[in-house]
Motif scaffolding. Sequence first.
Motif, PDB file in Angstrom:
ATOM      1  N   ALA A  89       0.857  -1.124  -0.097  1.00  0.00           N
ATOM      2  CA  ALA A  89       0.102   0.220  -0.198  1.00  0.00           C
ATOM      3  C   ALA A  89       0.708   1.276  -0.078  1.00  0.00           C
ATOM      4  N   ARG A  90       2.212   1.162   0.406  1.00  0.00           N
ATOM      5  CA  ARG A  90       3.024   2.149   0.311  1.00  0.00           C
ATOM      6  C   ARG A  90       3.889   2.515  -0.856  1.00  0.00           C
ATOM      7  N   MET A  91       3.565   1.543  -1.884  1.00  0.00           N
ATOM      8  CA  MET A  91       4.373   1.851  -3.318  1.00  0.00           C
ATOM      9  C   MET A  91       3.657   3.075  -3.867  1.00  0.00           C
ATOM     10  N   SER A  92       4.044   3.575  -4.783  1.00  0.00           N
ATOM     11  CA  SER A  92       3.742   4.557  -5.291  1.00  0.00           C
ATOM     12  C   SER A  92       3.784   4.655  -7.145  1.00  0.00           C
ATOM     13  N   LEU A  93       3.383   3.580  -7.581  1.00  0.00           N
ATOM     14  CA  LEU A  93       3.287   3.292  -8.976  1.00  0.00           C
ATOM     15  C   LEU A  93       2.152   4.496  -9.439  1.00  0.00           C
ATOM     16  N   PRO A  94       2.521   5.166 -10.570  1.00  0.00           N
ATOM     17  CA  PRO A  94       1.692   6.109 -11.335  1.00  0.00           C
ATOM     18  C   PRO A  94       0.191   5.448 -11.672  1.00  0.00           C
ATOM     19  N   ASP A  95      -0.662   5.910 -11.763  1.00  0.00           N
ATOM     20  CA  ASP A  95      -2.018   5.418 -12.431  1.00  0.00           C
ATOM     21  C   ASP A  95      -1.655   5.070 -13.729  1.00  0.00           C
ATOM     22  N   LEU A  96      -2.481   4.037 -14.335  1.00  0.00           N
ATOM     23  CA  LEU A  96      -2.431   3.882 -15.755  1.00  0.00           C
ATOM     24  C   LEU A  96      -3.203   4.743 -16.757  1.00  0.00           C
ATOM     25  N   LEU A  97      -2.923   4.963 -17.856  1.00  0.00           N
ATOM     26  CA  LEU A  97      -3.633   6.032 -18.682  1.00  0.00           C
ATOM     27  C   LEU A  97      -5.019   5.474 -18.814  1.00  0.00           C
ATOM     28  N   PRO A  98      -5.955   6.473 -18.906  1.00  0.00           N
ATOM     29  CA  PRO A  98      -7.231   6.033 -18.982  1.00  0.00           C
ATOM     30  C   PRO A  98      -7.872   5.210 -20.090  1.00  0.00           C
ATOM     31  N   ARG A  99      -8.916   4.292 -19.817  1.00  0.00           N
ATOM     32  CA  ARG A  99      -9.044   3.491 -21.049  1.00  0.00           C
ATOM     33  C   ARG A  99     -10.116   4.428 -21.969  1.00  0.00           C
ATOM     34  N   THR A 100      -9.892   4.160 -23.189  1.00  0.00           N
ATOM     35  CA  THR A 100     -10.664   4.909 -24.230  1.00  0.00           C
ATOM     36  C   THR A 100     -12.282   4.084 -24.489  1.00  0.00           C
ATOM     37  N   GLU A 101     -13.091   4.753 -24.684  1.00  0.00           N
ATOM     38  CA  GLU A 101     -14.407   4.121 -24.859  1.00  0.00           C
ATOM     39  C   GLU A 101     -14.201   3.214 -26.034  1.00  0.00           C
ATOM     40  N   GLY A 102     -14.909   2.257 -26.007  1.00  0.00           N
ATOM     41  CA  GLY A 102     -14.822   1.184 -27.068  1.00  0.00           C
ATOM     42  C   GLY A 102     -13.404   0.291 -27.407  1.00  0.00           C
ATOM     43  N   GLY A 103     -12.529   0.449 -26.249  1.00  0.00           N
ATOM     44  CA  GLY A 103     -11.206  -0.265 -26.085  1.00  0.00           C
ATOM     45  C   GLY A 103     -11.644  -1.758 -25.700  1.00  0.00           C
ATOM     46  N   PRO A 104     -10.295  -2.389 -25.788  1.00  0.00           N
ATOM     47  CA  PRO A 104     -10.558  -4.051 -25.921  1.00  0.00           C
ATOM     48  C   PRO A 104     -11.253  -4.553 -24.358  1.00  0.00           C
ATOM     49  N   THR A 105     -11.687  -5.470 -24.777  1.00  0.00           N
ATOM     50  CA  THR A 105     -12.311  -6.113 -23.418  1.00  0.00           C
ATOM     51  C   THR A 105     -11.250  -6.956 -22.779  1.00  0.00           C
ATOM     52  N   MET A 106     -11.549  -7.585 -21.658  1.00  0.00           N
ATOM     53  CA  MET A 106     -10.659  -8.423 -20.797  1.00  0.00           C
ATOM     54  C   MET A 106     -10.373  -9.688 -21.654  1.00  0.00           C
ATOM     55  N   LEU A 107     -11.501  -9.960 -22.367  1.00  0.00           N
ATOM     56  CA  LEU A 107     -11.313 -11.384 -23.164  1.00  0.00           C
ATOM     57  C   LEU A 107     -10.597 -11.031 -24.103  1.00  0.00           C
ATOM     58  N   GLY A 108     -10.775 -10.014 -25.041  1.00  0.00           N
ATOM     59  CA  GLY A 108      -9.917  -9.463 -26.048  1.00  0.00           C
ATOM     60  C   GLY A 108      -8.404  -9.437 -25.591  1.00  0.00           C
ATOM     61  N   GLU A 109      -7.985  -8.618 -24.691  1.00  0.00           N
ATOM     62  CA  GLU A 109      -6.617  -8.530 -23.913  1.00  0.00           C
ATOM     63  C   GLU A 109      -6.065  -9.877 -23.427  1.00  0.00           C
ATOM     64  N   LEU A 110      -6.984 -11.114 -22.968  1.00  0.00           N
ATOM     65  CA  LEU A 110      -6.413 -12.316 -22.918  1.00  0.00           C
ATOM     66  C   LEU A 110      -6.030 -13.036 -24.403  1.00  0.00           C
ATOM     67  N   ARG A 111      -6.713 -12.682 -25.318  1.00  0.00           N
ATOM     68  CA  ARG A 111      -6.363 -13.266 -26.489  1.00  0.00           C
ATOM     69  C   ARG A 111      -5.145 -12.580 -27.183  1.00  0.00           C
ATOM     70  N   GLU A 112      -5.044 -11.274 -26.856  1.00  0.00           N
ATOM     71  CA  GLU A 112      -3.876 -10.714 -27.251  1.00  0.00           C
ATOM     72  C   GLU A 112      -2.598 -11.377 -26.586  1.00  0.00           C
ATOM     73  N   GLY A 113      -2.730 -11.461 -25.261  1.00  0.00           N
ATOM     74  CA  GLY A 113      -1.629 -12.284 -24.538  1.00  0.00           C
ATOM     75  C   GLY A 113      -1.233 -13.590 -25.154  1.00  0.00           C
ATOM     76  N   TRP A 114      -2.319 -14.408 -25.447  1.00  0.00           N
ATOM     77  CA  TRP A 114      -1.878 -15.717 -26.011  1.00  0.00           C
ATOM     78  C   TRP A 114      -1.455 -15.506 -27.513  1.00  0.00           C
ATOM     79  N   SER A 115      -1.814 -14.606 -28.152  1.00  0.00           N
ATOM     80  CA  SER A 115      -1.311 -14.238 -29.389  1.00  0.00           C
ATOM     81  C   SER A 115       0.183 -14.078 -29.389  1.00  0.00           C
ATOM     82  N   TYR A 116       0.570 -13.083 -28.543  1.00  0.00           N
ATOM     83  CA  TYR A 116       1.923 -12.719 -28.351  1.00  0.00           C
ATOM     84  C   TYR A 116       2.780 -13.900 -27.773  1.00  0.00           C
ATOM     85  N   PHE A 117       2.306 -14.718 -26.952  1.00  0.00           N
ATOM     86  CA  PHE A 117       3.056 -15.804 -26.559  1.00  0.00           C
ATOM     87  C   PHE A 117       3.334 -16.881 -27.547  1.00  0.00           C
ATOM     88  N   SER A 118       2.062 -17.219 -28.159  1.00  0.00           N
ATOM     89  CA  SER A 118       2.087 -18.288 -29.238  1.00  0.00           C
ATOM     90  C   SER A 118       2.907 -17.980 -30.378  1.00  0.00           C
TER      91      SER A 118
END
Length: 430
Positions: A212-241
């Motif tokens: 809780a004391r770590m101070s990482l910056p916030d991520l950039l806000p997600r744009t409307e219509g951005g990838p869903t969690m499922l889409g991001e999981l597919r992206e991870g598999w695509s890169y790995f494979s």
Amino acid sequence: MPATDASESGDREPPGRDALPASRTGPAPGQPLRSPAFRWFLGGQSISLVGSAMSPVALAFGVLEVTDSAAWLSAVTTAALVPMLATLLLGGGIADRYRRDTVLRLTSLGAGLTQVGVALLLLTHQHPAFLLPLAGLNGVFQGLTRPALRGIVANLAVGRGIQRASSLLASVRNATQILGPTVADLLTASVGGGWAIAADAASFLLAAACFARMSLPDLLPRTEGGPTMLGELREGWSYFSSQSWIWAVTLAFAVFNALNRGVWQILGPVIANDTIGAAGWGLVLSARGVGALLASVVMVKLTVRRPMGPALASMSLGALPLILLGVGANTLWLAAAAFVTGVVAEFFTVVWETVSNTHIPERLLSRVGAHDEFWSSVPIPIGQLSTPFFVAFFGTAAVAVTGGGVGAVAMLVPLLVPSLRKIEINRNGD
């Protein structure tokens, strides 16, 4: 940053890690201990690792105190392992989608609360069936934690600091693996396994406070219509494979882990019981821990320009103890081989974490790391369950020697991938 030659393997070139703002690492990225965020992470992870190293011993004796049944102990252990594996890939998506320090804070808090429940059940001698859902929930939290740990070093260090940070974390991990079981033994013998589990719960809660004391910056806000969690999981598999330099190592360790865990953890104590005895086996295990600790300390300073070739070649020596078990070697030879195994295994671990954090885009690190860990871990229970059947047909010595030989070859096969041999570690950032 030097790039691998993709033309020889047909793969895309392993890209450099996404650029990170200097605020994530402090004024000296090459010196991670100068970063307050890294110091809080190292402190929290150190506390958590002490508790985690205590937990297996404490849980085993705590369950046996209540049940005196190996079957119940196996059930409780499996109840944690299966959900952990099942949630690894989802954990990778979560850790890449949200701030990793937030993920660690919440999962540590959840794991601490589940361990509080386990401790209360053991201390009040409740029926062991009540332990199963808590063990399963703890496994879920661990499955969500591991991918975040695989990616967070890239948020805390850059350049040469990545290897230094990985080496410092490995040193702490190895030290706690030596210290933790001893502390657990003392607590279990003096006040019981339930109180040792309570200490593990406290370690998770203290770790959550540090995170809780770590101070990482916030991520950039997600744009409307951005990838869903499922889409991001597919992206991870695509890169790995698509990256043979990654999945070739993962498959090699899938084979090695199945054989090593099956032979070493199942046959090792059985063979030792008939040869070197429990005391000798303890010495062998301690020698491995000492070797790993030594290697992690050395790797804080040591840099190999193209490390994957030496790392995989040396890992083939990690199968030597299995072969020596099969031929009936004495305690001295087994301890020496275990020491070497500890050295080469930790050398590979630090190299692999450094290469991954350097050559995989930061936004994909946790998803790719989750696939790496999932596919290399799934064969472990298969190896553990099948080893007794192979022994029944071929004998203990044959299974141990053959398992060691196949494991050694498995570590050398990825070296056939040209792009993997040419991966370089960036020396900048000092």
